[in-house]
Enzyme design. Structure first.
Site, PDB file in Angstrom:
ATOM      1  N   LYS A   1       0.861  -1.172   0.000  1.00 38.22           N
ATOM      2  CA  LYS A   1       0.000   0.000   0.000  1.00 38.22           C
ATOM      3  C   LYS A   1       0.903   1.230   0.000  1.00 38.22           C
ATOM      4  CE  LYS A   1      -3.796   2.394   2.309  1.00 38.22           C
ATOM      5  NZ  LYS A   1      -3.152   3.730   2.137  1.00 38.22           N
TER       6      LYS A   1
ATOM      7  N   GLU B   1       9.033   1.696  11.190  1.00 37.91           N
ATOM      8  CA  GLU B   1      10.064   2.686  10.872  1.00 37.91           C
ATOM      9  C   GLU B   1       9.394   4.052  10.932  1.00 37.91           C
ATOM     10  OE1 GLU B   1      13.048   1.986  10.768  1.00 37.91           O
ATOM     11  OE2 GLU B   1      13.216  -0.121  10.201  1.00 37.91           O
TER      12      GLU B   1
ATOM     13  N   CYS C   1      13.489  10.594   7.211  1.00 38.47           N
ATOM     14  CA  CYS C   1      13.408  10.256   8.633  1.00 38.47           C
ATOM     15  C   CYS C   1      14.774  10.380   9.294  1.00 38.47           C
ATOM     16  CB  CYS C   1      12.832   8.849   8.826  1.00 38.47           C
ATOM     17  SG  CYS C   1      13.679   7.577   7.897  1.00 38.47           S
TER      18      CYS C   1
END
Length: 510
Positions: free
Chosen positions: A183, A262, A296
């Site tokens: 997805k 994550e 990130c």
């Protein structure tokens, strides 16, 4: 022929694929995908339905029954061919990544190269899905553990790495004998559709089962929530914000599923008096400005000793003045746009909060307008003086804002500041002092999943396990022994003797 045509993308695309076939749903709504580079529509995608999701899960389950029986090195051969296909389409796919997401063309190409690299890594791993043999306490017994394929792996990815993170999960899962359902972010679905088109010839030519590699673009309220709560999906990897990950983990845990998380990062670089600033300054700038601060692993805090603070401040401000901002398709530019105007709103709100808490903006802080900036998504990267206890500093704002924080005393004081946030993904120290470096890497050092010395916080290699601690989620992907997360562990005892001795010396005679 444009890269869109080469990648098999149309003006309007279907939103669900089982690897060999696409759905035909057209009544669930449509996504118009706009490039943050110029504000123009690239293409559209029909949203998939609940029925499409159920069909994909059914196909993935059937494919798993076949795929798990294929010897792991043969599975690796399929992944090798996928890597070769990605090599063939690297230029086109890299251009699409830059166009759809907004990162520089060099970073877009680098992301595709990362996919190729993980394919190479997974091929080698397919011959090293090892277990361990232990000495049994019972005579004439053998005791060992080994790993078996797990099942369907759900992969939920974020916009900032629209294809690389999928490959970390999908390629490792594939060699482990799993199927997967992807997805992608609703902000970057075209790259996912392009990947399905690249995979199709490999699947067909190897006569692989339909449902091995699946993709679905749908509403979070049905497709996303459905996957999180689906017992048929034993493992879900989620890349996204801490808020998204917390909700996902709760749903998965309630059904005793497994998750790889994550999530957010609030990454710091420590500069001690013995830092080599010729290395540190470019390392900081790339880590803070790369991908327009939307990694990130982006550097968000620089913790600088008071004795070199003013020098570092001046060097960084000067370096930021040379950052070229503009269309990501021009390789001369260092920084492209934010993903959308919503991110620009986050940027402006963060600066307002910073000033209210007492912070000072040293450079940057404007939304660019005029020719070349029509999308409204271009901003100037910020350097601001702040203190580590500010609420805005303790949050992860996914934009190019870098906080300069002064520390006094020895490196232990800097490490304490590094660790004094809820996130724990990446960290770094610049020092030529061995004792300081080792203290940073010790049990009393950085509490992050990634701890670097004399390099920045971003740009992790695929050979090492990627992930972090605390609100980053604790997951690990990509290299090292992260493959174990995609398999179920099994301990086996074999009695090859004539008697039936019990463990712990228990007697049970009948």
């Amino acid at each position: 022929m444009t890269f869109m045509e080469k990648l098999g993308l149309n003006d309007i695309n279907q939103g669900a694929s089982t690897g060999l076939n696409w759905n035909n749903t057209r009544d669930q709504g449509i996504l118009d995908i706009v490039s943050p580079a110029d504000g123009k529509k690239i293409a559209s995608v029909y949203l998939a339905s609940q029925a499409d999701y159920d069909n994909i899960i059914d196909q993935a389950g059937k494919a798993f029954i076949q795929w798990r029986k294929v010897p792991a090195p043969q599975r690796g051969e399929v992944v090798r061919q996928i890597g070769n296909a990605l090599r063939e389409y690297k230029a086109d796919l890299g251009a699409l990544v830059s166009c759809e997401m907004g990162k520089s063309l060099q970073e877009g190409l680098g992301e595709v190269q990362e996919m190729i690299d993980i394919c190479d890594f997974a091929v080698g791993q397919s011959r090293q899905l090892y277990g361990f043999t232990m000495h049994s306490e019972r005579p004439d017994h053998r005791l060992y553990d080994h790993y078996q394929p797990l099942g369907i792996v759900g992969i939920i990815t974020a916009f900032n790495f629209p294809v690389a993170v999928w490959s970390w999960n999908a390629m490792m899962a594939a060699v482990c004998g799993d199927t997967n359902v992807w997805k992608p972010s609703s902000k970057t679905p075209l790259t996912a559709i392009a990947i399905q088109n690249i995979l199709k010839p490999v699947i067909r030519e190897n006569k692989l089962p339909e449902g091995l590699f699946n993709m679905i673009v749908g509403r979070g309220s049905n497709v996303g929530e459905g996957m999180l709560n689906d017992k048929r999906v034993p493992l879900i990897s989620i890349t996204g914000s801490t808020r998204v990950g917390r909700h996902g983990a709760e749903c998965i845990a309630k059904r005793f599923g497994k998750s790889i998380l994550e999530l957010g990062g609030n990454n710091a670089i420590i500069l001690t008096p013995e830092a080599n600033l010729k290395l540190a300054v470019p390392g900081i700038v790339f880590s803070a400005v790369g991908t327009a601060g939307q990694r990130c692993t982006t550097t968000r805090r620089v913790i600088v000793h008071e004795s070199i603070y003013d020098q570092v401040k001046n060097l960084l401000v000067k370096a930021y003045e040379s950052v070229k901002i503009g269309t990501p398709m021009d390789e001369a530019n260092h920084m492209g746009p934010l993903i959308d105007t919503g991110a620009v709103g986050d940027y402006k709100n963060a600066l307002e909060r910073l000033k209210k808490e007492g912070g000072t903006v040293l450079t940057g802080g404007t939304v660019l307008e005029g020719e070349g900036y029509e999308s409204g998504c271009y901003v100037t990267p910020v350097i601001a003086e702040a203190e580590n206890h500010y609420e805005i500093v303790k949050e992860e704002t996914f934009v190019p804002i870098l906080y300069l924080i002064k520390y006094k005393g020895d490196v232990a004081a800097a490490i304490a500041l590094n660790n004094d946030v809820d996130q724990g993904l990446s960290s770094a120290i610049f020092t030529d002092n061995l004792q300081e470096a080792e203290a940073f890497l010790s049990a009393a050092g950085s509490d992050c999943g990634i701890a670097n010395v004399n390099i920045g916080t971003s740009g992790a290699e695929i050979g090492g396990a990627f992930g972090g601690e605390k609100e980053t989620g604790g997951g690990r992907e990509s290299g090292s022994d992260a493959w174990k997360g995609y398999m179920r562990r099994q301990t086996t005892t074999i009695n090859y003797g004539k008697g039936l001795p019990l463990a712990q010396g228990i007697k049970f005679d009948i």
